[in-house]
Each structure stands twice: as C-alpha cells, then as structure tokens.
Design a protein around this motif. Structure first.
Motif, PDB file in Angstrom:
ATOM      1  N   MET A  17       0.818  -1.204   0.000  1.00  0.00           N
ATOM      2  CA  MET A  17       0.000   0.000   0.000  1.00  0.00           C
ATOM      3  C   MET A  17       0.856   1.261   0.000  1.00  0.00           C
ATOM      4  SD  MET A  17      -3.235  -0.670  -0.112  1.00  0.00           S
ATOM      5  CE  MET A  17      -4.310  -2.105   0.050  1.00  0.00           C
ATOM      6  N   LEU A  18       1.951   1.266   0.750  1.00  0.00           N
ATOM      7  CA  LEU A  18       2.803   2.452   0.837  1.00  0.00           C
ATOM      8  C   LEU A  18       3.393   2.805  -0.521  1.00  0.00           C
ATOM      9  CD1 LEU A  18       4.001   4.555   2.717  1.00  0.00           C
ATOM     10  CD2 LEU A  18       5.942   3.031   3.123  1.00  0.00           C
ATOM     11  N   GLU A  19       3.904   1.783  -1.218  1.00  0.00           N
ATOM     12  CA  GLU A  19       4.458   2.026  -2.550  1.00  0.00           C
ATOM     13  C   GLU A  19       3.375   2.489  -3.520  1.00  0.00           C
ATOM     14  OE1 GLU A  19       4.954  -0.611  -0.742  1.00  0.00           O
ATOM     15  OE2 GLU A  19       7.099  -1.070  -0.609  1.00  0.00           O
ATOM     16  N   ARG A  20       2.182   1.939  -3.376  1.00  0.00           N
ATOM     17  CA  ARG A  20       1.090   2.347  -4.257  1.00  0.00           C
ATOM     18  C   ARG A  20       0.726   3.817  -4.050  1.00  0.00           C
ATOM     19  NH1 ARG A  20      -3.543  -2.162  -3.938  1.00  0.00           N
ATOM     20  NH2 ARG A  20      -2.110  -3.688  -3.064  1.00  0.00           N
ATOM     21  N   GLY A  21       0.884   4.278  -2.806  1.00  0.00           N
ATOM     22  CA  GLY A  21       0.622   5.692  -2.526  1.00  0.00           C
ATOM     23  C   GLY A  21       1.547   6.590  -3.321  1.00  0.00           C
ATOM     24  N   GLY A  22       2.817   6.166  -3.456  1.00  0.00           N
ATOM     25  CA  GLY A  22       3.763   6.935  -4.255  1.00  0.00           C
ATOM     26  C   GLY A  22       3.386   6.956  -5.719  1.00  0.00           C
ATOM     27  N   GLU A  23       2.928   5.814  -6.240  1.00  0.00           N
ATOM     28  CA  GLU A  23       2.516   5.747  -7.646  1.00  0.00           C
ATOM     29  C   GLU A  23       1.247   6.569  -7.872  1.00  0.00           C
ATOM     30  OE1 GLU A  23       4.581   4.586  -9.598  1.00  0.00           O
ATOM     31  OE2 GLU A  23       5.812   3.453  -8.191  1.00  0.00           O
ATOM     32  N   LEU A  24       0.375   6.592  -6.879  1.00  0.00           N
ATOM     33  CA  LEU A  24      -0.845   7.404  -6.995  1.00  0.00           C
ATOM     34  C   LEU A  24      -0.479   8.873  -7.113  1.00  0.00           C
ATOM     35  CD1 LEU A  24      -3.905   7.771  -6.953  1.00  0.00           C
ATOM     36  CD2 LEU A  24      -3.810   7.719  -4.445  1.00  0.00           C
ATOM     37  N   GLU A  25       0.505   9.312  -6.340  1.00  0.00           N
ATOM     38  CA  GLU A  25       0.928  10.712  -6.419  1.00  0.00           C
ATOM     39  C   GLU A  25       1.519  11.008  -7.789  1.00  0.00           C
ATOM     40  OE1 GLU A  25       1.237  14.524  -5.798  1.00  0.00           O
ATOM     41  OE2 GLU A  25       0.176  13.129  -4.473  1.00  0.00           O
ATOM     42  N   ARG A  26       2.271  10.081  -8.350  1.00  0.00           N
ATOM     43  CA  ARG A  26       2.796  10.251  -9.713  1.00  0.00           C
ATOM     44  C   ARG A  26       1.656  10.409 -10.706  1.00  0.00           C
ATOM     45  NH1 ARG A  26       6.508   5.340 -11.037  1.00  0.00           N
ATOM     46  NH2 ARG A  26       6.245   6.203 -13.132  1.00  0.00           N
TER      47      ARG A  26
END
Length: 202
Positions: free
Chosen positions: A34-43
């Motif tokens: 989930m944490l990594e997905r949060g970064g991709e969501l911001e991208r």
C-alpha cells in the motif's frame, strides 16, 4: 507540418505521452504494498494535473485560432478523451488503495498490458496526425487491441464474481476493473475520432 497544424499535433501528442506514462505507472502498482502504491498514486496525480493544463491550453488554442487543421469538434473530442484516460487511471489506483485490495486478482496484469499497448500505440500515432496516410491503420490496430482488452476484462469479472464466499471483495475488485475499462473506452474513442478525421479529410 504547416505552422497552423504543428501546435495542435504537438499538443495532442503531448497528451498521449502523458497517458502512456500513466498506464506504465498503473502497471508499477501491481505486486507492491500500500505504501508504494501511494507513491505511484501521487505520480498519477501529477500526470493528471499536467494533462488538465494541456487540455485547457489546447482547447483555448482551438477557440482562439482563426483556422484549425481539423474540425474543432474533433479536436475537442480527442483532447477530452485523452485527458479522461488519466482521470480513470487515477481513480483505479485510488480505488484499489481505498478498498484495501492487497492482491489484485489474477488476470489484472493482462488487462493492464492491453491498456499499455493501446496507450503506446496512441502515443506513437498522434505525432503523425499531419500525414493522414500514416495514421490510417491506427484505428484497425486499436480495435484489435480493444478486443483483447475486452476478453481480459470479461475473464477478470467472471473470476471476481465467482467468489461467492467474498461478495464484498468481488464488488471492490469490480469497481477498479470498471475504471480501467473506462480508460480503455476513452482510448478507443480517440481511435474512432482519428478514423473520422481520416475519412473527412480524404
């Protein structure tokens, strides 16, 4: 390209590049926490904001130009459809995080792969829009990829809805799949508009 054609083709091509980057970002969310997905969501949100700025600038250009290289309605449809792809991609990733879908169902990668190929083909094609003979085969290839995407979608939905032990989980997965499907439909709309331009300008 003629001076009147270049700004429109360049702007549409720029939007298509943002869309392709967005599909690759969605792919990068597979198999990560989930944490990594949060970064991709911001991208994705950054790409979405860039696309919205590009959309506004392109439509302003179409409104203010005395002569446009293509029908203004076609320019509007292409611009809106490309920008909307990123809207749906952002919603898909955000929905996966909000619904806490830890492991995307088997087959999700196949659907996203078809989406990436459609976006990549679009990004390769729109810079050639000033030479209509160079884009004539694009709608045909997009329809072929669209059939693959639809088959992957039906397989995913069948798998999700067959999980009778977890109907709420199936609903959560379905909501994400439908956002990805909406992005695919917008890319198909781009191909349909390009096909119409080719026919009208022939």
């Amino acid at each position: 390209m003629t001076p009147r054609t270049a700004p429109f083709v360049d702007a549409l091509a720029g939007l298509a590049v943002l869309v392709h980057k967005g599909t690759l970002t969605v792919r990068d969310t597979l198999g990560v926490g989930m944490l990594e997905r949060g970064g991709e969501l911001e991208r994705l949100r950054v790409l979405h904001r860039e696309a919205e700025r590009g959309r506004t600038e392109l439509l302003d250009l179409a409104r203010e130009s005395f002569v446009t290289p293509f029908d203004r309605g076609d320019i509007h449809q292409l611009t809106v459809a490309l920008a909307e792809v990123l809207t749906h991609l952002e919603r898909a990733v955000d929905g996966g995080i909000r619904q806490r879908i830890d492991d995307p169902p088997e087959g999700t990668a196949k659907l996203i792969d078809a989406l990436i190929q459609m976006a990549e083909l679009t990004a390769q094609t729109l810079p050639k829009l000033h030479v209509l003979a160079d884009v004539a085969s694009y709608p045909v290839e997009m329809r072929r990829l669209g059939v693959r995407a639809d088959q992957a979608r039906r397989e995913l939905l069948t798998d999700a809805l067959s999980r009778r032990a977890d109907p709420l989980g199936a609903l959560r997965v379905t909501l994400v799949i439908e956002e990805l499907t909406a992005a695919i439909h917008d890319l198909e709309r781009v191909a349909t508009v390009v096909e119409g331009i080719v026919v009208k300008e022939s």
